[in-house]
Enzyme design. Structure first.
Site, PDB file in Angstrom:
ATOM      1  CE  LYS A  22      32.766  33.011  45.894  1.00  5.66           C
ATOM      2  NZ  LYS A  22      32.634  34.617  45.825  1.00  5.66           N
ATOM      3  CG  ASN A  23      32.086  34.675  42.024  1.00  6.97           C
ATOM      4  OD1 ASN A  23      31.926  34.808  43.191  1.00  6.97           O
ATOM      5  ND2 ASN A  23      33.521  34.702  41.695  1.00  6.97           N
ATOM      6  CB  CYS A 120      37.584  43.277  50.416  1.00  5.67           C
ATOM      7  SG  CYS A 120      38.049  42.874  48.703  1.00  5.67           S
ATOM      8  NE  ARG A 125      36.183  43.454  45.009  1.00  2.00           N
ATOM      9  CZ  ARG A 125      35.754  42.226  45.074  1.00  2.00           C
ATOM     10  NH1 ARG A 125      36.131  41.304  46.425  1.00  2.00           N
ATOM     11  NH2 ARG A 125      34.917  41.715  44.382  1.00  2.00           N
ATOM     12  CG  ASP A 323      38.005  35.231  41.131  1.00  2.00           C
ATOM     13  OD1 ASP A 323      38.456  36.128  41.481  1.00  2.00           O
ATOM     14  OD2 ASP A 323      36.880  35.290  40.869  1.00  2.00           O
ATOM     15  NE  ARG A 415      33.964  35.498  51.344  1.00  2.00           N
ATOM     16  CZ  ARG A 415      34.593  36.127  50.256  1.00  2.00           C
ATOM     17  NH1 ARG A 415      35.897  36.492  50.684  1.00  2.00           N
ATOM     18  NH2 ARG A 415      34.092  36.716  49.235  1.00  2.00           N
TER      19      ARG A 415
HETATM   20  N1  EPU Z   1      35.779  48.280  39.363  1.00  5.82           N
HETATM   21  C1  EPU Z   1      35.684  49.758  39.397  1.00  5.82           C
HETATM   22  N2  EPU Z   1      34.306  50.340  39.471  1.00  5.82           N
HETATM   23  C2  EPU Z   1      33.313  49.661  39.676  1.00  5.82           C
HETATM   24  C3  EPU Z   1      33.362  48.038  39.940  1.00  5.82           C
HETATM   25  C4  EPU Z   1      34.452  47.688  39.684  1.00  5.82           C
HETATM   26  O1  EPU Z   1      36.651  50.647  39.106  1.00  5.82           O
HETATM   27  O2  EPU Z   1      32.100  50.211  39.984  1.00  5.82           O
HETATM   28  C5  EPU Z   1      37.071  47.722  39.051  1.00  5.82           C
HETATM   29  C6  EPU Z   1      37.485  46.802  40.306  1.00  5.82           C
HETATM   30  O3  EPU Z   1      38.154  47.684  41.306  1.00  5.82           O
HETATM   31  C7  EPU Z   1      38.410  45.837  39.624  1.00  5.82           C
HETATM   32  C8  EPU Z   1      37.685  45.801  38.322  1.00  5.82           C
HETATM   33  O4  EPU Z   1      36.936  46.736  38.150  1.00  5.82           O
HETATM   34  O5  EPU Z   1      39.625  46.283  39.395  1.00  5.82           O
HETATM   35  C9  EPU Z   1      36.405  44.388  38.124  1.00  5.82           C
HETATM   36  O6  EPU Z   1      35.905  44.454  39.156  1.00  5.82           O
HETATM   37  P1  EPU Z   1      34.559  43.730  38.994  1.00  5.82           P
HETATM   38  O7  EPU Z   1      33.382  44.677  39.295  1.00  5.82           O
HETATM   39  O8  EPU Z   1      34.422  43.064  37.919  1.00  5.82           O
HETATM   40  O9  EPU Z   1      34.468  42.780  40.347  1.00  5.82           O
HETATM   41  P2  EPU Z   1      33.012  42.409  41.194  1.00  5.82           P
HETATM   42  O10 EPU Z   1      31.875  42.010  40.153  1.00  5.82           O
HETATM   43  O11 EPU Z   1      33.121  43.031  42.211  1.00  5.82           O
HETATM   44  C10 EPU Z   1      33.493  39.644  40.647  1.00  5.82           C
HETATM   45  C11 EPU Z   1      33.758  38.402  41.400  1.00  5.82           C
HETATM   46  C12 EPU Z   1      35.221  38.638  41.997  1.00  5.82           C
HETATM   47  C13 EPU Z   1      36.240  38.536  40.776  1.00  5.82           C
HETATM   48  C14 EPU Z   1      35.954  39.706  39.980  1.00  5.82           C
HETATM   49  C15 EPU Z   1      36.571  39.730  38.581  1.00  5.82           C
HETATM   50  C16 EPU Z   1      31.720  37.828  42.273  1.00  5.82           C
HETATM   51  C17 EPU Z   1      30.825  37.806  43.780  1.00  5.82           C
HETATM   52  N3  EPU Z   1      32.888  38.376  42.510  1.00  5.82           N
HETATM   53  O12 EPU Z   1      33.572  40.683  41.646  1.00  5.82           O
HETATM   54  O13 EPU Z   1      35.256  37.283  42.593  1.00  5.82           O
HETATM   55  O14 EPU Z   1      37.362  38.513  41.274  1.00  5.82           O
HETATM   56  O15 EPU Z   1      34.347  39.503  39.522  1.00  5.82           O
HETATM   57  O16 EPU Z   1      36.181  38.785  37.778  1.00  5.82           O
HETATM   58  O17 EPU Z   1      31.188  37.591  41.287  1.00  5.82           O
HETATM   59  C18 EPU Z   1      36.220  35.598  44.343  1.00  5.82           C
HETATM   60  O18 EPU Z   1      35.298  35.016  43.995  1.00  5.82           O
HETATM   61  O19 EPU Z   1      37.120  35.412  44.798  1.00  5.82           O
HETATM   62  C19 EPU Z   1      36.167  37.198  43.872  1.00  5.82           C
HETATM   63  C20 EPU Z   1      36.703  38.087  44.297  1.00  5.82           C
END
Ligand code: EPU
Length: 447
Positions: A22-23, A120, A125, A323, A415
């Site tokens: 998915k991701n 969320c 996030r 995850d 999801r």
């Molecule tokens: N963060 C910031 N600023 C940003 C972006 C992120 O401070 O602009 C922080 C977040 O709050 C968090 C950390 O950085 O503490 C990592 O967040 P990241 O941006 O890497 O998460 P994401 O890209 O939004 C993806 C996956 C998540 C997974 C995370 C971490 C997808 C669609 N989602 O989210 O997957 O937990 O990376 O590996 O790829 C799930 O599948 O259940 C899921 C939540």
């Protein structure tokens, strides 16, 4: 809303194929916005998040057809109308990963308006790093009425630069995807420092390279992208889902069963398999033939009568994935001793603790750390799914629990896990999807 009714205590046996990730698939689908040519993606799982991304891309002028070819789901995408550039709140609020369209749309269409994702269940996030990264490439970004409004500079293209994507919790996966995708069509060279190293980023880079992008270093903290004028068509197969694979491994472990997993991305799962081995679970790769794709292996996972307690700290890849935190917590509820889990990516991602406790688990949370004191058995109970991975943890606990567990709000599970009840059912689990009304009629408490 549907519920799962799970009778615990069944042994599992048989083979499960790990689906496409998915991701990985979400940013790959969004990358179809970067070209006028057709894009074919294979093994995109049929999930509600994916259907939401299809809906969003449809609104943004992408024609999408999905069919099964040789029993593998195949998605064909082609941009037919580039006039729309607004990812509306209506869709973004159902799926945070909608933010993936920001970079591709900005780079290709010169402007993008994406509703700012809200908080969320797993925490605040923010998306500040996405925006900082795109601004470093010259994007002009404002916030209007809850929407991120971005446009390219007057020159008409983004301009390559050095971008630092580190934040208080490490890099950002989707932020790296956004900046890397946008930089493919920028003028000049972009260097992303503190890039996310996740396998999903490598998969995206491989797809973009196949489309004509010039990218080196994906999978390391420094990615270099030399911008090109246009990208072209691609036929790409999504990598298997390492989180689904890890969840299935935990299912074998928590029921002390043996499962064979095919299409398993073992090479991307070292931190998880390392912890499983430490817990006492055996994972044997079944080497057949000569050319083995390290991301598409077959392995046999065998549980053990007695599970050992371990320490786990979630970290960016190649560290232990956040995850899989909830699923491992469910497993460690039945270990012989005290385990410690520290969450370093999403400090609030502990909603499953209270629900596991309802099933007889002994867990004490102190800030970002949870101490799990193993118990002899879990007991079935009505519980509430709160987010995708927390729900997967509850399903695992229910498979091992004595008696019946009713898991409410399984739309969270839909999801990220395709037909989980059928797939776990096919290897011997007793798991039924029922409507809330049916549950009420049967006298099983649902709320
Ligand atoms: N963060 C910031 N600023 C940003 C972006 C992120 O401070 O602009 C922080 C977040 O709050 C968090 C950390 O950085 O503490 C990592 O967040 P990241 O941006 O890497 O998460 P994401 O890209 O939004 C993806 C996956 C998540 C997974 C995370 C971490 C997808 C669609 N989602 O989210 O997957 O937990 O990376 O590996 O790829 C799930 O599948 O259940 C899921 C939540």
């Amino acid at each position: 809303m549907d519920v799962f009714v799970i009778e615990g205590g069944r042994k599992l046996a048989g083979t499960l194929r790990v689906n496409g990730s998915k991701n990985a698939a979400l940013p790959l689908l969004a990358a179809s916005l970067l070209t006028d040519d057709p894009v074919i993606l294979r093994d995109v799982p049929d999930l509600s998040d994916i259907r939401n991304m299809h809906r969003l891309l449809g609104e943004l002028g992408v024609a999408i057809e999905s069919e099964r070819e040789n029993n593998i789901p195949t998605t064909r995408l082609r941009v037919v109308d580039e006039t729309e550039h607004h990812a509306r709140y209506d869709i973004v609020r159902t799926m945070r990963a909608s933010i993936c369209v920001l970079g591709p749309m900005l780079a290709k269409r010169g402007q993008a308006r994406v509703s700012m994702p809200g908080g969320c269940a797993i925490g605040q996030r923010p998306v500040d790093l996405h925006l900082r990264g795109l601004e470093a490439l010259g994007a002009i970004i404002t916030l209007e009425g809850g929407d991120i409004v971005a446009r390219v500079p007057q020159s008409g293209r983004l301009i390559g630069d050095t971008v630092f994507l580190g934040g208080p919790f490490g890099s950002t996966v989707l932020g790296t995807a956004n900046v890397m995708s946008a930089a493919t069509l920028a003028q000049g060279t972009t260097t992303i420092e503190c890039a996310a190293c996740e396998p999903e980023i490598v998969d995206l880079a491989n797809m973009l390279i196949g489309m004509g992008a010039k990218i080196t270093g994906a999978g390391s903290p420094r990615i270099t992208i030399e911008g090109v004028e246009t990208l072209s068509s691609i036929d790409h197969c999504v990598i298997p889902d390492r989180i689904e694979a890890g969840t299935f491994m935990c299912a074998a472990a928590i029921t002390n069963s043996t499962l064979t997993l095919t299409n398993c991305p073992l090479d991307a799962m070292m931190s998880a398999t390392d912890r499983l081995e430490a817990i006492g679970v055996h994972i044997d790769p079944a080497h057949q033939g000569t050319a083995i794709d390290p991301l598409r292996q077959t392995c046999i996972v065998s549980g053990s009568e007695s599970l050992r307690p371990v320490q786990i700290t979630t970290q960016p890849h190649p560290g232990f994935p956040t995850d899989l935190q909830a699923q491992f917590m469910a497993l460690l509820c039945l270990a012989a001793g005290n385990s410690v889990i520290t969450e370093k990516i999403f400090p609030e991602r502990f909603l499953h603790v209270a629900e596991l406790t309802r099933m007889g688990a002994s867990i004490h949370r102190h800030g970002t750390t949870a101490v799990i004191s193993g118990v002899k058995a879990l007991t079935g109970a009505p519980v509430m799914a709160s987010d995708l991975r927390a729900s997967a943890g509850l399903v695992l606990a229910a498979l091992a629990a004595r008696g019946t567990t009713v898991i409410n709000r399984v739309y969270h599970i839909d999801r990220g896990y395709e037909q989980l009840e059928h797939r776990l059912g096919s290897v011997g689990a007793s798991i039924q999807r029922l409507s809330e009304d049916a549950v009420a009629e049967l006298g099983l408490m649902s709320e």
